[in-house]
Enzyme design. Structure first.
Site, PDB file in Angstrom:
ATOM      1  N   LYS A 156       0.812  -1.228   0.000  1.00  0.00           N
ATOM      2  CA  LYS A 156       0.000   0.000   0.000  1.00  0.00           C
ATOM      3  C   LYS A 156       0.842   1.274   0.000  1.00  0.00           C
ATOM      4  O   LYS A 156       0.442   2.281  -0.600  1.00  0.00           O
ATOM      5  CB  LYS A 156      -0.954  -0.003   1.200  1.00  0.00           C
ATOM      6  N   LYS A 197      -1.279   2.398   9.302  1.00  0.00           N
ATOM      7  CA  LYS A 197      -1.734   1.335   8.395  1.00  0.00           C
ATOM      8  C   LYS A 197      -0.579   0.412   8.033  1.00  0.00           C
ATOM      9  O   LYS A 197       0.539   0.880   7.783  1.00  0.00           O
ATOM     10  CB  LYS A 197      -2.295   1.946   7.103  1.00  0.00           C
ATOM     11  N   GLY A 235      -8.414  -3.574   6.681  1.00  0.00           N
ATOM     12  CA  GLY A 235      -8.455  -3.199   8.092  1.00  0.00           C
ATOM     13  C   GLY A 235      -7.435  -3.872   8.999  1.00  0.00           C
ATOM     14  O   GLY A 235      -7.219  -3.426  10.115  1.00  0.00           O
ATOM     15  N   GLU A 285      -1.396   8.122   8.066  1.00  0.00           N
ATOM     16  CA  GLU A 285      -2.211   9.117   7.367  1.00  0.00           C
ATOM     17  C   GLU A 285      -3.007   9.925   8.379  1.00  0.00           C
ATOM     18  O   GLU A 285      -3.296   9.449   9.481  1.00  0.00           O
ATOM     19  CB  GLU A 285      -3.224   8.420   6.428  1.00  0.00           C
ATOM     20  N   PHE A 302      -6.344  10.845   9.887  1.00  0.00           N
ATOM     21  CA  PHE A 302      -7.569  10.039   9.962  1.00  0.00           C
ATOM     22  C   PHE A 302      -8.751  10.856   9.447  1.00  0.00           C
ATOM     23  O   PHE A 302      -9.027  11.946   9.948  1.00  0.00           O
ATOM     24  CB  PHE A 302      -7.819   9.582  11.410  1.00  0.00           C
ATOM     25  N   GLU A 328     -10.316   2.489  -5.304  1.00  0.00           N
ATOM     26  CA  GLU A 328     -11.116   2.825  -4.114  1.00  0.00           C
ATOM     27  C   GLU A 328     -10.722   4.192  -3.573  1.00  0.00           C
ATOM     28  O   GLU A 328      -9.532   4.482  -3.445  1.00  0.00           O
ATOM     29  CB  GLU A 328     -10.873   1.805  -2.990  1.00  0.00           C
ATOM     30  N   ASN A 337      -7.766  -2.261  -6.579  1.00  0.00           N
ATOM     31  CA  ASN A 337      -7.976  -3.712  -6.629  1.00  0.00           C
ATOM     32  C   ASN A 337      -7.803  -4.197  -8.056  1.00  0.00           C
ATOM     33  O   ASN A 337      -8.455  -3.700  -8.966  1.00  0.00           O
ATOM     34  CB  ASN A 337      -9.371  -4.072  -6.136  1.00  0.00           C
ATOM     35  N   ARG A 352      -8.645  -6.960  -9.519  1.00  0.00           N
ATOM     36  CA  ARG A 352      -9.461  -8.151  -9.766  1.00  0.00           C
ATOM     37  C   ARG A 352     -10.885  -7.737 -10.132  1.00  0.00           C
ATOM     38  O   ARG A 352     -11.239  -6.568  -9.986  1.00  0.00           O
ATOM     39  CB  ARG A 352      -9.530  -8.998  -8.486  1.00  0.00           C
ATOM     40  N   VAL A 377     -16.789  -8.593  -6.158  1.00  0.00           N
ATOM     41  CA  VAL A 377     -18.109  -9.170  -5.861  1.00  0.00           C
ATOM     42  C   VAL A 377     -19.223  -8.263  -6.401  1.00  0.00           C
ATOM     43  O   VAL A 377     -20.200  -8.730  -6.986  1.00  0.00           O
ATOM     44  CB  VAL A 377     -18.276  -9.361  -4.326  1.00  0.00           C
TER      45      VAL A 377
HETATM   46  C1  MV4 Z   1      -8.904   5.187   6.436  1.00  0.00           C
HETATM   47  C2  MV4 Z   1     -10.004   5.670   7.164  1.00  0.00           C
HETATM   48  C3  MV4 Z   1      -9.962   6.969   7.596  1.00  0.00           C
HETATM   49  N1  MV4 Z   1      -8.867   7.737   7.359  1.00  0.00           N
HETATM   50  N2  MV4 Z   1      -7.864   5.986   6.204  1.00  0.00           N
HETATM   51  C4  MV4 Z   1     -10.398   0.630   6.125  1.00  0.00           C
HETATM   52  C5  MV4 Z   1      -9.821  -0.505   5.356  1.00  0.00           C
HETATM   53  C6  MV4 Z   1      -8.706   0.026   4.551  1.00  0.00           C
HETATM   54  N3  MV4 Z   1      -8.903  -0.304   3.185  1.00  0.00           N
HETATM   55  C7  MV4 Z   1      -8.704   1.508   4.777  1.00  0.00           C
HETATM   56  N4  MV4 Z   1      -9.727   1.811   5.733  1.00  0.00           N
HETATM   57  C8  MV4 Z   1      -9.897   3.083   6.210  1.00  0.00           C
HETATM   58  N5  MV4 Z   1      -8.869   3.934   5.964  1.00  0.00           N
HETATM   59  C9  MV4 Z   1      -7.843   7.236   6.670  1.00  0.00           C
HETATM   60  N6  MV4 Z   1      -6.785   8.012   6.450  1.00  0.00           N
HETATM   61  C10 MV4 Z   1     -11.080   4.825   7.403  1.00  0.00           C
HETATM   62  C11 MV4 Z   1     -11.026   3.508   6.937  1.00  0.00           C
HETATM   63  C12 MV4 Z   1     -12.172   2.689   7.252  1.00  0.00           C
HETATM   64  C13 MV4 Z   1     -13.045   2.255   6.259  1.00  0.00           C
HETATM   65  C14 MV4 Z   1     -12.821   2.535   4.915  1.00  0.00           C
HETATM   66  C15 MV4 Z   1     -13.682   2.085   3.945  1.00  0.00           C
HETATM   67  C16 MV4 Z   1     -14.801   1.359   4.319  1.00  0.00           C
HETATM   68  C17 MV4 Z   1     -15.046   1.051   5.621  1.00  0.00           C
HETATM   69  C18 MV4 Z   1     -14.165   1.490   6.610  1.00  0.00           C
HETATM   70  C19 MV4 Z   1     -14.441   1.189   7.935  1.00  0.00           C
HETATM   71  C20 MV4 Z   1     -13.564   1.609   8.892  1.00  0.00           C
HETATM   72  C21 MV4 Z   1     -12.441   2.360   8.551  1.00  0.00           C
END
Ligand code: MV4
Length: 444
Positions: free
Chosen positions: A116, A158, A165, A200, A202, A275, A290, A292, A295
């Site tokens: 990532k 991250k 997650g 990052e 938040f 995404e 992604n 691929r 779903v």
């Molecule tokens: C974040 C975020 C807030 N701020 N990054 C969740 C999985 C991973 N792909 C990245 N994710 C997130 N990254 C920053 N800087 C919140 C999430 C996140 C989230 C993102 C998409 C869909 C559902 C989520 C649920 C919790 C947290």
């Protein structure tokens, strides 16, 4: 064009790919574990090869077994579906080495997007908006403190090998940094054997909006508009829809352009998804790419009237894409029907389906591999069907979904149908008023 495609997957997606192959006049080979001997994908494929026992690690994830099945049956391409080996760089590479076309990304693209921090650096360079944060990986705890002071709390740690997650920690204030640093590192090391972390700012209460893209071997790229996947529980998507109720024509144009930049930055070949997180001001940021089919590709197919699996196969065979972007002309919603008990924390509920009746009628699509008498094995994911509605407006798509859910009979196992019925009646859902935090507060 390919003469014979081996589908290295199971369940509804294996069936989905077989159907398009049939329509294209391409022969199909199913592979299956001993637990899936009675599956529809085995019955509907032209040939089927058993590749091992029930455990995925010994069957659907066994590269040598799958390659052997392809060689024995003379398949000239492999479609990996989603999950399993679909984003495995080694598998993509081994296919290449055996002169079998992998219908998916190259090993370099999979590796480049799988890490990532590397993916983010690529996107920053390409001019795709990214969330302010550390420049690549954090060197140590001290670097974490300093970066957090610069971008200001709250921040998020991250795992670079993560996604979904795992190895992710929110840090609200400096007093919480050290324990989160330690636990994120530990979790990442255990899950991915790679404890690299980056940081990052938040983003609070974002929406998860992703853009479907396609790129061909000739340098062309296009986007196929967005999907809103904000309704998730523990990083598992429950409902997806397109268009996003939060979308505007202006935002779609900007996000589409950013997604195409991302696609071209990696010379992407195939269909994929970029995404984004979208904040309340409609500022958007790259999250992951992604490599691929997903779903939820179905809802995009419904609103642009287009077969994405066919496009994948054509691109893999070297055909050109039109290069035009696609705008939604309908509204589509997908409910993932899982064999889980929503009354008991969504606990998996495998077993035999004793009664089964599918809804039907105008604007209803069901992608599933199950039938009355089918036994859902406990070894794989719990998604048993995707119920998709398509209508001219969001309101009609929701009303149609309520009607379809009421008609849907699955007995013998618990399913998430009652949860979806409740969700489709929720006031905030109906208003399009939801973020990724929606499920934290939803009372089922
Ligand atoms: C974040 C975020 C807030 N701020 N990054 C969740 C999985 C991973 N792909 C990245 N994710 C997130 N990254 C920053 N800087 C919140 C999430 C996140 C989230 C993102 C998409 C869909 C559902 C989520 C649920 C919790 C947290």
């Amino acid at each position: 064009m390919f003469k014979k495609i081996l589908i290295a997957n199971r369940g509804e997606i294996a069936l989905r790919v077989i159907r398009t192959c049939k329509e294209m006049g391409i022969k199909t080979v199913a592979v299956y574990s001993t637990a899936d001997a009675d599956s529809l994908h085995v019955r509907f494929a032209d040939e089927a090869v058993c590749i091992g026992p029930a455990q995925s690690a010994q069957s659907y994830l066994q590269i040598p077994n799958i390659i052997a099945a392809a060689e024995i049956t003379n398949a000239d391409a492999i479609h990996p579906g989603y999950g399993f080996l679909s984003e495995n760089a080694k598998f993509s590479k081994v296919c290449e080495e055996h002169d079998i076309k992998f219908i998916g990304a190259t090993p370099e693209q999979i590796d480049g997007m799988g890490d990532k921090a590397t993916a983010k650096a690529t996107m920053i360079k390409a001019g795709v908006p990214c969330i302010p944060g550390s420049k690549g990986l954090l060197k140590d705890l001290d670097d974490a403190y300093k970066t957090a002071e610069k971008i200001k709390y709250p921040v998020i740690l991250k795992a670079t090998a993560g996604g979904g997650g795992k190895g992710m920690r929110i840090v609200w204030k400096k007093e919480e940094m050290e324990k989160n640093w330690d636990s994120a590192k530990q979790e990442a090391k255990a899950a991915f054997s790679n404890d690299g972390l980056y940081m990052e700012k938040f983003i609070e209460e974002p929406r998860h909006i992703e853009i479907q893209i396609a790129g061909d071997q000739h340098g062309n790229a296009c986007h196929m508009s967005e999907r809103d996947c904000s309704i998730q529980r523990r990083h598992q998507k429950l409902v997806e829809e397109t268009p996003s109720p939060f979308m505007t024509a202006k935002l779609r144009k900007k996000m589409g352009e950013a997604a195409i930049k991302a696609t071209k930055a990696v010379d992407y070949e195939g269909v994929g998804t970029v995404e984004f997180l979208v904040d309340k001001n409609r500022d958007f940021y790259f999250m992951e790419m992604n490599t691929r089919i997903q779903v939820e590709h179905t809802i995009t197919e419904e609103v642009i009237n287009f077969d994405l699996i066919k496009e994948q196969i054509k691109i893999a065979a070297g055909e050109k894409i039109s290069g035009n972007n696609y705008e939604p002309i309908m509204h589509s919603i997908q409910c993932r029907i899982n064999a889980e008990d929503p009354d008991n924390g969504f606990r998996p509920s495998p077993g035999k389906i004793t009664e089964y009746h599918e809804p039907g009628g105008h604007g209803i699509r069901i992608d599933t591999h199950v039938y009355a008498g089918y036994t859902i094995p406990p070894h794989y994911d719990s998604m048993v069907a995707k119920l998709i509605t398509v209508a001219q407006t969001r309101e009609e798509a929701i009303l149609k979904m309520r009607r379809a859910l009421d008609e849907y009979i699955v007995e013998g196992v618990k399913t998430t149908i009652p949860f979806h019925i409740k969700l489709m009646k929720d006031e905030n859902f109906n208003k399009g008023n939801f973020t990724t935090k929606f499920m934290d507060d939803f009372e089922y």
